[in-house]
Structure formats: C-alpha cells, structure tokens
Design a protein around this motif. Sequence first.
Motif, PDB file in Angstrom:
ATOM      1  N   LEU A 111      32.219  15.651  -8.835  1.00  0.00           N
ATOM      2  CA  LEU A 111      31.179  16.704  -8.706  1.00  0.00           C
ATOM      3  C   LEU A 111      32.242  18.135  -8.827  1.00  0.00           C
ATOM      4  N   THR A 112      31.487  18.922  -9.218  1.00  0.00           N
ATOM      5  CA  THR A 112      32.180  20.453  -9.243  1.00  0.00           C
ATOM      6  C   THR A 112      32.184  20.971  -7.890  1.00  0.00           C
TER       7      THR A 112
ATOM      8  N   LYS B 133      27.443   8.347  -0.040  1.00  0.00           N
ATOM      9  CA  LYS B 133      28.209   9.486   0.516  1.00  0.00           C
ATOM     10  C   LYS B 133      28.676  10.526  -0.358  1.00  0.00           C
ATOM     11  N   ILE B 134      28.462  11.814  -0.011  1.00  0.00           N
ATOM     12  CA  ILE B 134      28.712  13.018  -0.749  1.00  0.00           C
ATOM     13  C   ILE B 134      29.502  13.991   0.006  1.00  0.00           C
ATOM     14  N   TYR B 135      30.874  13.999  -0.373  1.00  0.00           N
ATOM     15  CA  TYR B 135      31.724  14.610   0.670  1.00  0.00           C
ATOM     16  C   TYR B 135      32.720  15.379  -0.422  1.00  0.00           C
ATOM     17  N   GLU B 136      33.408  16.593  -0.085  1.00  0.00           N
ATOM     18  CA  GLU B 136      34.275  17.394  -0.643  1.00  0.00           C
ATOM     19  C   GLU B 136      35.382  16.473  -1.443  1.00  0.00           C
ATOM     20  N   ASP B 137      35.780  15.575  -0.175  1.00  0.00           N
ATOM     21  CA  ASP B 137      37.207  14.907  -0.438  1.00  0.00           C
ATOM     22  C   ASP B 137      36.852  13.570  -0.749  1.00  0.00           C
ATOM     23  N   ALA B 138      37.379  12.757  -2.208  1.00  0.00           N
ATOM     24  CA  ALA B 138      37.018  11.740  -2.373  1.00  0.00           C
ATOM     25  C   ALA B 138      37.661  10.520  -1.437  1.00  0.00           C
ATOM     26  N   GLY B 139      38.799  10.676  -0.666  1.00  0.00           N
ATOM     27  CA  GLY B 139      39.294   9.675   0.147  1.00  0.00           C
ATOM     28  C   GLY B 139      38.179   9.662   1.368  1.00  0.00           C
ATOM     29  N   ASP B 140      37.925  10.724   1.886  1.00  0.00           N
ATOM     30  CA  ASP B 140      36.857  10.666   2.797  1.00  0.00           C
ATOM     31  C   ASP B 140      35.447   9.953   2.683  1.00  0.00           C
ATOM     32  N   ALA B 141      35.303  10.371   1.470  1.00  0.00           N
ATOM     33  CA  ALA B 141      33.751   9.808   0.993  1.00  0.00           C
ATOM     34  C   ALA B 141      33.932   8.222   0.934  1.00  0.00           C
ATOM     35  N   ILE B 142      34.873   7.920   0.224  1.00  0.00           N
ATOM     36  CA  ILE B 142      35.230   6.278   0.102  1.00  0.00           C
ATOM     37  C   ILE B 142      35.453   5.453   1.601  1.00  0.00           C
ATOM     38  N   ARG B 143      36.256   6.112   2.374  1.00  0.00           N
ATOM     39  CA  ARG B 143      36.498   5.509   3.727  1.00  0.00           C
ATOM     40  C   ARG B 143      34.893   5.382   4.357  1.00  0.00           C
TER      41      ARG B 143
ATOM     42  N   ALA C 204       5.589  12.747  -2.941  1.00  0.00           N
ATOM     43  CA  ALA C 204       7.106  12.052  -2.724  1.00  0.00           C
ATOM     44  C   ALA C 204       7.717  13.341  -2.674  1.00  0.00           C
ATOM     45  N   LYS C 205       7.760  14.392  -3.140  1.00  0.00           N
ATOM     46  CA  LYS C 205       8.566  15.602  -2.847  1.00  0.00           C
ATOM     47  C   LYS C 205       8.529  16.223  -1.322  1.00  0.00           C
ATOM     48  N   ARG C 206       7.383  16.164  -0.860  1.00  0.00           N
ATOM     49  CA  ARG C 206       7.299  16.379   0.631  1.00  0.00           C
ATOM     50  C   ARG C 206       8.047  15.504   1.506  1.00  0.00           C
ATOM     51  N   SER C 207       8.405  14.353   0.864  1.00  0.00           N
ATOM     52  CA  SER C 207       8.971  13.274   2.083  1.00  0.00           C
ATOM     53  C   SER C 207      10.545  13.581   2.072  1.00  0.00           C
ATOM     54  N   PHE C 208      11.099  14.556   1.279  1.00  0.00           N
ATOM     55  CA  PHE C 208      12.477  14.835   1.200  1.00  0.00           C
ATOM     56  C   PHE C 208      12.874  16.030   2.446  1.00  0.00           C
ATOM     57  N   THR C 209      13.936  15.779   3.015  1.00  0.00           N
ATOM     58  CA  THR C 209      14.274  16.695   4.031  1.00  0.00           C
ATOM     59  C   THR C 209      14.969  18.185   3.411  1.00  0.00           C
ATOM     60  N   ASP C 210      14.845  19.144   4.132  1.00  0.00           N
ATOM     61  CA  ASP C 210      15.093  20.556   3.719  1.00  0.00           C
ATOM     62  C   ASP C 210      16.548  20.767   4.384  1.00  0.00           C
ATOM     63  N   LEU C 211      17.319  19.923   4.922  1.00  0.00           N
ATOM     64  CA  LEU C 211      18.454  20.232   5.679  1.00  0.00           C
ATOM     65  C   LEU C 211      19.834  20.482   4.682  1.00  0.00           C
ATOM     66  N   ALA C 212      20.322  21.407   4.907  1.00  0.00           N
ATOM     67  CA  ALA C 212      21.382  21.733   4.236  1.00  0.00           C
ATOM     68  C   ALA C 212      22.543  20.439   4.069  1.00  0.00           C
ATOM     69  N   LYS C 213      22.655  19.786   4.767  1.00  0.00           N
ATOM     70  CA  LYS C 213      23.724  18.632   4.742  1.00  0.00           C
ATOM     71  C   LYS C 213      23.164  17.295   4.332  1.00  0.00           C
ATOM     72  N   THR C 214      21.831  17.320   3.692  1.00  0.00           N
ATOM     73  CA  THR C 214      21.122  16.338   3.437  1.00  0.00           C
ATOM     74  C   THR C 214      21.733  15.409   2.422  1.00  0.00           C
ATOM     75  N   GLY C 215      21.830  14.073   2.719  1.00  0.00           N
ATOM     76  CA  GLY C 215      22.456  12.991   1.963  1.00  0.00           C
ATOM     77  C   GLY C 215      21.481  12.380   0.995  1.00  0.00           C
TER      78      GLY C 215
ATOM     79  N   GLY D 150      26.864  -5.598  -1.936  1.00  0.00           N
ATOM     80  CA  GLY D 150      27.060  -4.278  -1.649  1.00  0.00           C
ATOM     81  C   GLY D 150      27.062  -3.337  -2.669  1.00  0.00           C
ATOM     82  N   LEU D 151      26.269  -2.163  -2.595  1.00  0.00           N
ATOM     83  CA  LEU D 151      25.953  -1.218  -3.736  1.00  0.00           C
ATOM     84  C   LEU D 151      26.543   0.095  -3.153  1.00  0.00           C
ATOM     85  N   ALA D 152      27.549   0.907  -3.584  1.00  0.00           N
ATOM     86  CA  ALA D 152      28.265   1.949  -2.912  1.00  0.00           C
ATOM     87  C   ALA D 152      28.263   3.062  -4.056  1.00  0.00           C
ATOM     88  N   LEU D 153      28.063   4.403  -3.597  1.00  0.00           N
ATOM     89  CA  LEU D 153      28.178   5.393  -4.460  1.00  0.00           C
ATOM     90  C   LEU D 153      28.908   6.635  -3.470  1.00  0.00           C
ATOM     91  N   VAL D 154      30.130   7.165  -4.245  1.00  0.00           N
ATOM     92  CA  VAL D 154      30.570   8.355  -3.535  1.00  0.00           C
ATOM     93  C   VAL D 154      30.646   9.577  -4.539  1.00  0.00           C
TER      94      VAL D 154
END
Length: 316
Positions: A297-298, A168-178, A99-110, A238-242
Amino acid sequence: MSTINATVLEAAITGNPEALDVHLTLVERDVLLAGYSVKIHCHCLAVDGNGRIQLRRLAEFMRNAAADYALPRSKVAEAKARDAKYNSTEAVAELVERAKRSFTDLAKTGEGGEMLLFLLAERFLKLPQILCKMDLKTDSRLHYHGADGVYAGVTSEGVLKLYWGESKIYEDAGDAIRACLGSLAPYLIEPEHEGAERERDLLLLSDKADLSDPMFTAALRQYFDRSSPQSNRVRYCGLALVGFKASFYPGEDAQAVADDIAEAARRALVGWSENIGNGLAKNKLEQLEIEFFCVPLTSAQGFRDVFLETMGLEKK
C-alpha cells in the motif's frame, strides 16, 4: 441429505470477480516456497489512465460490498425476495445501512483488512465466507473475537477445507507477516479440545454457518456437529492477508507507471517470501495449506483513513 461440493460453494460466492481487477493489479499468484504448503499471491494498487494510484476507488469498491461481507447470506436473500415481491429496493437499502453501521470508527481499525481479505477470498480464490461474524457484534466499536473470517473449500473426495482467515495492516511488511502468522497459528495447530482458540468459532459454525440455501446450509452445518460423522471430514487450512507500506509507489504529485510498480513488487516479493517462510517455520506451519496475500500500500494508516472516510465514519 445434500452434499457439499465445489458447485454448491461456487454458487454462494458474491460479486463480480472482474471488478476486483479494476482496483487491484495481480502481480504474482501461486508462488511456492520449497518445503512449505503455502501459495503466495501479490496484488498492487491499480493505476488509472492518468497515472494516479486508485486507493480511494478501492475503498469505494469495498464500501459497496459491505452488505455482502457484513450480513448473513440468508438475510440478504430474504431482503431481495421481499423487494422483488413489492417492486422495491427498501429492504436491501435497509440492510446496506445496517451493514455500514456495524463497522467501527476507531482509527486503528483492522476491519478494512478483514474486508479486503473477504473480497480476495471470494472473488480471487472462489472461497465463500460461511460465517458472518460482523452480524454478531453487540457494539460497533468493538471487534469480534476469533478469526478474521471463516471460508470454505472442498476436495474432490468431499472433505471440507475450512479456511481460518487472519489479516494485518501494518506500516512494515516484516511486522505484518510476523503478526499475521502468529495470530493464525493457533487456529491450525492447536489440538482439538474445548479450550482451543478455534472452539468458539466452531460452535458458531454449528449454528450459524450459512450458504443462503436452507438445504445446503443444513448439509454444511453437519460438518460442525460433533455427533455427525461429517465432523471427521474437515481439514483446517489458512487464509492470510498482509497490507503494508511500500516505497515503490510514487508521491502524490508524481505520475505512476503500472509496469514499474509491478516490477518493483516482484523484486520485493523475494524478501517478503523469505519473511513468510521464516514465520511459517517459527509457528510450526510448514505442512499446513495456507493461501497468503501480500498487498503493498502507499500507507497503512492512509488505507485505514480512506476506508473510514469512505464508509462515512469519523476517526476516533
């Protein structure tokens, strides 16, 4: 043929729901917006007795649930049965590493956001994941196509509520929601046809939907068989997370106060809810049932970095 009901779905849920409360503090739940069929839930990062934000503990909690998220339920059940037969932990340990090997190591991973959505869906909303798409990846450095998760609920009349997930994990809340609502909309509002965005996932569900129990899995798959009358008893939801950076968390050297953070989040939720309403209207989602998670998030990139490090993955 067996039928799918709330008891069957609840039996498929993984993990201890109380453990979620150790790492995420519920601020508000079931916040309604007039004119919309959305419920908004807000969770903040937990604060320990020393006044520290527990982001790394959250990442460790997520890591420990990797096999539940990334592997089909039936494979996990088989491994547990094998270990019980031979008085061992070998089979389950092998699956955990897989399971752990299936995750990507890309810095911008979602994938951290997708896994957080899984934990909140199952342990907070009691909606089991019914399609494990991480197991379908042919390259760990690629993300799978389609929705970020597929979950199930059921009405008292036996209609299957199919929840398409997006995170979506973004720095800005509005961008993440859109971005989140824009990605989610096609799965909910496109007409039924072979070129629809959800069609690939529906085909996968007809063959790979999994509740662990073979009898109930067979009953579930009937809902995705186009030749079965059950296919007309599916309702799309729908099931959404920002996740996004919130300024109300204190700096690294400052002591956090949980009540102050919760109060600041409640005030900020007014603006986030307004953005959610605007996004729903823009994407013609007013009448669609959506469960929407806001997780301040911080730092968005900080969350990704800690998740990758905890998973034992080097950023690329």
